[in-house]
Scaffold this active site. Sequence first.
Site, mmCIF file in Angstrom:
data_model
loop_
_atom_site.group_PDB
_atom_site.id
_atom_site.type_symbol
_atom_site.label_atom_id
_atom_site.label_comp_id
_atom_site.label_asym_id
_atom_site.label_seq_id
_atom_site.Cartn_x
_atom_site.Cartn_y
_atom_site.Cartn_z
ATOM 1 N N TYR A 1 45.236 46.789 35.509
ATOM 2 C CA TYR A 1 45.629 47.997 36.258
ATOM 3 C C TYR A 1 46.824 48.731 35.663
ATOM 4 O O TYR A 1 47.218 49.775 36.171
ATOM 5 C CB TYR A 1 45.917 47.625 37.721
ATOM 6 C CG TYR A 1 44.696 47.078 38.423
ATOM 7 C CD1 TYR A 1 43.573 47.879 38.621
ATOM 8 C CD2 TYR A 1 44.641 45.753 38.860
ATOM 9 C CE1 TYR A 1 42.442 47.383 39.244
ATOM 10 C CE2 TYR A 1 43.509 45.253 39.492
ATOM 11 C CZ TYR A 1 42.417 46.069 39.673
ATOM 12 O OH TYR A 1 41.291 45.580 40.291
ATOM 13 N N HIS B 1 39.552 55.504 40.298
ATOM 14 C CA HIS B 1 39.864 54.090 40.038
ATOM 15 C C HIS B 1 40.683 54.006 38.764
ATOM 16 O O HIS B 1 40.343 54.671 37.773
ATOM 17 C CB HIS B 1 38.578 53.264 39.857
ATOM 18 C CG HIS B 1 37.697 53.327 41.056
ATOM 19 N ND1 HIS B 1 37.931 52.571 42.178
ATOM 20 C CD2 HIS B 1 36.614 54.094 41.330
ATOM 21 C CE1 HIS B 1 37.021 52.863 43.085
ATOM 22 N NE2 HIS B 1 36.214 53.784 42.603
#
Length: 148
Positions: free
Chosen positions: A24, A101
């Site tokens: 991430y 995302h």
Amino acid sequence: MTNPVLVLNGPNLNLLGLREPEVYGSTTLAEIEALCRATATDHGLRVDFRQSNHEGVLIDAVHEARTAHRGIVVNPAGYTHTSVALRDALAAVALPVVEVHLSNIHRREPFRHHSYVSAVADAVICGAGAHGYQLALAHLARLIPQDR
Ligand code: DQA
């Protein structure tokens, strides 16, 4: 003054920066919020930036957006792959929606390849990291009718 756009973040995104940085990235949610505010200003928008770990709280925020916001950028996080209820809420409010995302969900585990939200989103951006939020806001600005 016109309504802001809602940037809505789902579960575990409060841990960004600490959580699996190899997946991430190292940008924190507070840094993403700052990026979103700057990008929104560039596009003549204001941002209401929220995060919750609770499905019902996210759904309530989407309902509130019906009258309080002009469009939605949503990273539903884990609920992307599980929540018919969040999908139904987004369909019900009839606002422009951009799904974002950080990671490329299609390059990851098979259970992440399906999103319940994508079918009710106007656009989907994934795999661009924190920059994806900027892309999402730039696109949302194009979907929102401009006041004259
Ligand atoms: C995510 C991808 C989801 O699969 C995951 O559950 C998340 C974050 C992303 O931003 O890459 O929590 O939405």
